[in-house]
Design an enzyme around this catalytic site. Structure first.
Site, PDB file in Angstrom:
ATOM      1  N   HIS A  44      27.514  29.813  61.964  1.00  0.00           N
ATOM      2  CA  HIS A  44      26.231  30.743  62.752  1.00  0.00           C
ATOM      3  C   HIS A  44      26.233  31.333  64.360  1.00  0.00           C
ATOM      4  O   HIS A  44      27.011  30.538  65.147  1.00  0.00           O
ATOM      5  CB  HIS A  44      24.933  29.929  62.761  1.00  0.00           C
ATOM      6  CG  HIS A  44      23.666  31.073  62.530  1.00  0.00           C
ATOM      7  ND1 HIS A  44      23.140  31.219  61.503  1.00  0.00           N
ATOM      8  CD2 HIS A  44      23.183  30.733  63.379  1.00  0.00           C
ATOM      9  CE1 HIS A  44      22.442  31.097  61.895  1.00  0.00           C
ATOM     10  NE2 HIS A  44      21.522  31.033  63.770  1.00  0.00           N
ATOM     11  N   ASP A  46      24.794  34.538  67.152  1.00  0.00           N
ATOM     12  CA  ASP A  46      23.468  35.649  67.633  1.00  0.00           C
ATOM     13  C   ASP A  46      24.108  36.502  67.753  1.00  0.00           C
ATOM     14  O   ASP A  46      22.833  37.409  68.052  1.00  0.00           O
ATOM     15  CB  ASP A  46      22.159  34.831  68.046  1.00  0.00           C
ATOM     16  CG  ASP A  46      21.624  33.895  66.472  1.00  0.00           C
ATOM     17  OD1 ASP A  46      20.996  35.107  65.427  1.00  0.00           O
ATOM     18  OD2 ASP A  46      21.169  32.828  66.405  1.00  0.00           O
ATOM     19  N   GLU A 147      19.297  35.268  58.108  1.00  0.00           N
ATOM     20  CA  GLU A 147      18.743  33.813  58.276  1.00  0.00           C
ATOM     21  C   GLU A 147      16.566  33.807  58.460  1.00  0.00           C
ATOM     22  O   GLU A 147      16.030  34.564  59.419  1.00  0.00           O
ATOM     23  CB  GLU A 147      19.299  34.066  60.396  1.00  0.00           C
ATOM     24  CG  GLU A 147      18.602  32.319  60.615  1.00  0.00           C
ATOM     25  CD  GLU A 147      18.488  31.648  61.848  1.00  0.00           C
ATOM     26  OE1 GLU A 147      18.964  31.282  62.970  1.00  0.00           O
ATOM     27  OE2 GLU A 147      18.645  33.184  63.004  1.00  0.00           O
ATOM     28  N   HIS A 174      13.430  30.994  57.876  1.00  0.00           N
ATOM     29  CA  HIS A 174      13.814  30.611  59.858  1.00  0.00           C
ATOM     30  C   HIS A 174      11.979  29.447  60.127  1.00  0.00           C
ATOM     31  O   HIS A 174      11.980  28.692  59.379  1.00  0.00           O
ATOM     32  CB  HIS A 174      13.323  31.537  60.048  1.00  0.00           C
ATOM     33  CG  HIS A 174      14.154  31.424  61.680  1.00  0.00           C
ATOM     34  ND1 HIS A 174      13.431  32.097  63.376  1.00  0.00           N
ATOM     35  CD2 HIS A 174      15.381  31.160  61.992  1.00  0.00           C
ATOM     36  CE1 HIS A 174      13.297  31.049  64.426  1.00  0.00           C
ATOM     37  NE2 HIS A 174      14.969  31.126  63.343  1.00  0.00           N
ATOM     38  N   HIS A 220      16.592  24.516  58.444  1.00  0.00           N
ATOM     39  CA  HIS A 220      15.524  25.470  59.037  1.00  0.00           C
ATOM     40  C   HIS A 220      14.256  24.842  57.737  1.00  0.00           C
ATOM     41  O   HIS A 220      13.393  25.522  57.716  1.00  0.00           O
ATOM     42  CB  HIS A 220      15.555  27.625  59.183  1.00  0.00           C
ATOM     43  CG  HIS A 220      15.592  27.528  60.925  1.00  0.00           C
ATOM     44  ND1 HIS A 220      15.056  26.897  62.077  1.00  0.00           N
ATOM     45  CD2 HIS A 220      17.156  28.139  61.135  1.00  0.00           C
ATOM     46  CE1 HIS A 220      16.274  27.601  62.458  1.00  0.00           C
ATOM     47  NE2 HIS A 220      17.330  28.070  62.250  1.00  0.00           N
ATOM     48  N   HIS A 241      23.916  25.848  60.553  1.00  0.00           N
ATOM     49  CA  HIS A 241      23.970  25.244  61.728  1.00  0.00           C
ATOM     50  C   HIS A 241      22.931  24.693  62.201  1.00  0.00           C
ATOM     51  O   HIS A 241      22.280  24.369  62.551  1.00  0.00           O
ATOM     52  CB  HIS A 241      23.681  26.927  63.207  1.00  0.00           C
ATOM     53  CG  HIS A 241      22.525  27.237  62.790  1.00  0.00           C
ATOM     54  ND1 HIS A 241      22.153  28.025  61.405  1.00  0.00           N
ATOM     55  CD2 HIS A 241      20.977  27.456  63.711  1.00  0.00           C
ATOM     56  CE1 HIS A 241      21.081  28.523  61.602  1.00  0.00           C
ATOM     57  NE2 HIS A 241      20.497  28.835  62.825  1.00  0.00           N
ATOM     58  N   ASP A 310      25.647  28.247  66.746  1.00  0.00           N
ATOM     59  CA  ASP A 310      24.729  28.390  67.123  1.00  0.00           C
ATOM     60  C   ASP A 310      24.495  29.339  68.662  1.00  0.00           C
ATOM     61  O   ASP A 310      23.817  29.639  69.271  1.00  0.00           O
ATOM     62  CB  ASP A 310      23.749  27.327  67.076  1.00  0.00           C
ATOM     63  CG  ASP A 310      22.021  28.219  66.786  1.00  0.00           C
ATOM     64  OD1 ASP A 310      22.232  29.685  66.914  1.00  0.00           O
ATOM     65  OD2 ASP A 310      21.452  27.659  66.705  1.00  0.00           O
TER      66      ASP A 310
END
Length: 419
Positions: A44, A46, A147, A174, A220, A241, A310
């Site tokens: 993961h 971003d 995600e 999420h 999540h 993650h 992450d």
């Protein structure tokens, strides 16, 4: 006499520092050697969201060779020996019921364009085999994970379309409930459960993800959802993650009983570096992250561990792991803690490759199974931004079980009134 004593102390300290430095060099040398043979696969990152936030996805206005406002750029990727990356196609929960699908497609698009702009660095990949091909070519295999289930707008057709565009995992939620699944905040008590885990449509989605070969990501979600999916999925799952709840009791982390079930079902937990999930505080050190690796190995075995940093999705990172270039230091720390080469290779990438290959095999075994085209009941998604085309009676179609329940209640009422 005093000068001689001081000289002796200085010499002793110098020798000690040399010994420590030499030991660190040995572990780092071993780490880099292992990383040259087994791809580091991170679950993961971003960076695509940072490209939206900072440049509105205008790649013409950014150079990933010189970008210095993110945890990730090309020089850092090279130094960090990043073999493969699941880039996150993330959009916030406030897009739910609005433009989540469009924005998610734009995030998918920016990953494709990133690979096209820097072909010497990135190779777009959608299979386990392509990860290894990219590694052989000394490129970073670039995969996509979406995600948050809000990104598919409760549509299996949308999920299938995203698969065709190269998406290979879906994080079921999420930090918001979807019309078919509860998110991790429910376990904190700050949000109510809407589905007692997964709704019937949520369970349909799990089966359809198995059929199409989409990795199921349980980062999540609530513990109830974790267990429901582990009960019903015929393919292994991932936590892209997340870290160990026993080390840091944050509801985003994975409890020991679930770690044991991940072991039993041959899935993977890719460990998050975010300070809040590592130490449950604003500060952390590299060694604290290694503690999560040690704990998960102890509870679930080295076969369920991966890396899920992450980066560029969090604001606080441990000392020693401030960007993607520093990951080899963590590998060296695991070796210093007497992890074997085999265990480190498993965590680096072999575990994820095994999970991916198993998901692909389940897909291939189900290739004669037709796609699930039963839509979510309209009343479960009805809102002012949604039309009801295709649904009967303006979308007021109720499941048979609901109709039967209403008839039963009506009959009971009539009986009561006439008795």
């Amino acid at each position: 006499m005093l000068p001689k004593v001081i000289s002796a102390i200085c010499l002793s300290l110098w020798v000690s520092s040399c010994v420590v430095s030499s030991a660190e060099d040995i572990y780092m040398t071993r780490a880099l050697k292992l990383m040259s043979r087994t791809p580091l696969i991170d679950g993961h990152n971003d960076l695509p969201w940072q490209l939206r936030k900072q440049y509105n996805n205008q790649l013409s206005k950014v150079d990933l060779h010189t970008l210095n406002t993110t945890h990730t750029n090309i020089p850092k990727i090279m130094e960090g020996r990043l073999g493969a990356q699941f880039w996150s196609a993330y959009v916030p929960c406030d897009t739910q019921y609005k433009d989540a699908v469009r924005q998610t497609l734009e995030q998918i698009d920016v990953v494709h364009r990133m690979c096209q702009k820097y072909p010497e660095t990135f190779m777009f990949a959608t299979t386990s085999a392509e990860i290894m091909t990219a590694f052989t070519l000394k490129k970073t295999a670039s995969l996509i994970g979406v995600e948050g289930g809000h990104s598919i707008d409760s549509s299996q057709g949308t999920l299938r379309t995203m698969y065709h565009l190269g998406v290979r995992y879906l994080t079921l939620t999420h930090s918001c409930n979807t019309p078919w699944a509860d998110n991790w905040l429910v376990d904190t008590g700050s949000e109510p459960s809407e589905h007692d885990g997964l709704s019937p449509f949520g369970k349909q989605l799990i089966q359809e993800m198995n059929r199409m070969g989409m990795l199921i990501d349980l980062a999540h979600v609530t513990v109830k959802v974790m267990n429901q999916v582990l009960d019903m999925s015929i393919a292994p799952v991932i936590f892209s993650h997340s870290s160990a709840y026993s080390i840091c009791p944050h509801k985003r982390n994975v409890p020991d009983d679930v770690l044991r079930r991940v072991n039993q079902t041959e899935g993977i937990v890719m460990i998050n570096f975010y300070n809040d999930y590592v130490t449950c505080s604003k500060t952390a050190k590299l060694s604290d992250v290694a503690d999560h690796f040690d704990h998960i190995k102890k509870v679930g075995g080295a076969g369920i561990i991966g890396f899920g940093g992450d980066y560029d999705g969090v604001t606080r990172l441990p000392e020693g792991l401030k960007d993607v270039s520093k990951v080899p230091r963590l590998v060296a720390e695991l070796l210093r803690r007497n992890w074997t080469d085999e265990e480190v290779n498993a965590a680096l990438g072999k575990n994820l490759l095994r999970v991916f290959q198993r998901v692909e095999k389940v897909r291939d075994d189900l290739r004669k199974t037709q796609p699930d085209d039963v839509p979510i009941p309209y009343e479960e998604v009805e809102n002012t931004c949604r039309t009801s085309h295709g649904y009967q009676d303006s979308g007021a179609v109720r499941p048979l079980s609901t109709v039967a329940l209403l008839l039963t209640l009506a009959l009971q009422l009539i009986t009561t009134l006439t008795s």
